[in-house]
Motif scaffolding. Structure first.
Motif, PDB file in Angstrom:
ATOM      1  N   ILE A   1       0.799  -1.227   0.000  1.00 13.15           N
ATOM      2  CA  ILE A   1       0.000   0.000   0.000  1.00 13.15           C
ATOM      3  C   ILE A   1       0.838   1.286   0.000  1.00 13.15           C
ATOM      4  O   ILE A   1       0.291   2.380  -0.071  1.00 13.15           O
ATOM      5  CB  ILE A   1      -0.979   0.028   1.200  1.00 13.15           C
ATOM      6  N   THR A   2       2.159   1.175   0.058  1.00 15.15           N
ATOM      7  CA  THR A   2       3.009   2.363   0.158  1.00 15.15           C
ATOM      8  C   THR A   2       2.770   3.342  -0.991  1.00 15.15           C
ATOM      9  O   THR A   2       2.671   4.549  -0.770  1.00 15.15           O
ATOM     10  CB  THR A   2       4.499   1.973   0.224  1.00 15.15           C
TER      11      THR A   2
ATOM     12  N   GLN B   1       0.213   4.076  -2.648  1.00 10.80           N
ATOM     13  CA  GLN B   1      -1.052   4.807  -2.531  1.00 10.80           C
ATOM     14  C   GLN B   1      -1.148   5.628  -1.243  1.00 10.80           C
ATOM     15  O   GLN B   1      -2.088   6.393  -1.071  1.00 10.80           O
ATOM     16  CB  GLN B   1      -2.254   3.843  -2.571  1.00 10.80           C
ATOM     17  N   SER B   2      -0.203   5.480  -0.352  1.00 13.59           N
ATOM     18  CA  SER B   2      -0.273   6.126   0.959  1.00 13.59           C
ATOM     19  C   SER B   2       0.271   7.552   0.912  1.00 13.59           C
ATOM     20  O   SER B   2       1.414   7.772   0.496  1.00 13.59           O
ATOM     21  CB  SER B   2       0.527   5.329   1.983  1.00 13.59           C
TER      22      SER B   2
ATOM     23  N   THR C   1       1.242   9.115   3.384  1.00 18.77           N
ATOM     24  CA  THR C   1       2.257   9.190   4.442  1.00 18.77           C
ATOM     25  C   THR C   1       3.443   8.251   4.183  1.00 18.77           C
ATOM     26  O   THR C   1       4.304   8.110   5.036  1.00 18.77           O
ATOM     27  CB  THR C   1       1.638   8.839   5.808  1.00 18.77           C
TER      28      THR C   1
ATOM     29  N   PHE D   1       3.403   5.129   4.218  1.00 23.00           N
ATOM     30  CA  PHE D   1       3.326   4.049   5.194  1.00 23.00           C
ATOM     31  C   PHE D   1       3.939   2.765   4.621  1.00 23.00           C
ATOM     32  O   PHE D   1       3.638   2.347   3.513  1.00 23.00           O
ATOM     33  CB  PHE D   1       1.879   3.779   5.595  1.00 23.00           C
TER      34      PHE D   1
ATOM     35  N   LEU E   1      -0.275   5.772   9.417  1.00 20.66           N
ATOM     36  CA  LEU E   1      -1.252   5.887   8.331  1.00 20.66           C
ATOM     37  C   LEU E   1      -1.842   7.284   8.248  1.00 20.66           C
ATOM     38  O   LEU E   1      -2.419   7.663   7.228  1.00 20.66           O
ATOM     39  CB  LEU E   1      -2.388   4.880   8.527  1.00 20.66           C
ATOM     40  N   THR E   2      -1.692   8.091   9.310  1.00 20.24           N
ATOM     41  CA  THR E   2      -2.382   9.382   9.376  1.00 20.24           C
ATOM     42  C   THR E   2      -1.475  10.609   9.302  1.00 20.24           C
ATOM     43  O   THR E   2      -1.973  11.710   9.110  1.00 20.24           O
ATOM     44  CB  THR E   2      -3.213   9.476  10.676  1.00 20.24           C
TER      45      THR E   2
END
Length: 188
Positions: free
Chosen positions: A70-71, A73-74, A76, A78, A111-112
């Protein structure tokens, strides 16, 4: 007069050699050091230097070594993990005199918000601390002006070190970050 000058030069030479002497790391020497520890006086040492990280281009010092599915698309980053070997210099300019290296790993853990977990060593390569290290572990939130990282140990002159490293971004671009560090550490 010449005899006194010779004695002073010899005394100064012995003092300089003793100051920059490498700490014996063999097991018996370390055990002896620990036995004498109750009689040792704790010292405080302060440092100020700049950490130069290049994360893209020809002179990269912090390549990505892993990332999560998922990095990409993150917002942050993440799950992205980097291994680094960054110069530490006395001034913010990349060509400033180098005093050591920051060597370790950091990864995006939130994630935030943009926040990194750090696990690294300040490795001193010049002067009286040459060959000694300070071990740093902690979390850095990029939204904070000043970030605080605990010093949890060290080697050489900094055996059993405890302290705090305060970091502030000095410069940041798409390929480089320069971080100003103020370090205060207690050791024996």
């Amino acid at each position: 007069m010449e005899k006194q000058m010779a004695i002073r030069l010899i005394s100064l030479s012995i003092l300089v050699i003793a100051t920059v002497a490498v700490i014996d790391k063999n097991p018996k020497a370390v055990e002896k050091w620990f036995k004498n520890l109750p009689y040792a006086k704790q010292k405080t040492t302060k440092f100020h230097f700049y950490f130069h990280e290049i994360f893209a281009g020809d002179n990269e010092t912090a390549p990505v070594i892993a990332q999560a599915n998922i990095t990409a698309q993150s917002p942050t980053f993440f799950g992205m993990v980097r291994m680094f070997d960054n110069p530490l210099t006395i001034g913010p300019e990349p060509k400033s005199k180098q005093v050591g290296r920051a060597q370790g790993i950091h990864g995006a853990t939130s994630l935030t918000e943009i926040a990194l977990f750090f696990d690294f060593n300040f490795v001193f390569t010049t002067g009286p601390y040459n060959g000694s290290t300070l071990s740093v572990v902690g979390r850095v939130s990029e939204s904070q002006e000043y970030r605080e990282l605990p010093i949890i140990g060290g080697s050489g002159i900094f055996r059993l070190a405890q302290g705090v490293a305060t970091a502030k971004t000095y410069f940041s671009s798409n390929t480089t970050v320069i971080v100003e560090y103020n370090v205060i550490v207690r050791h024996y």
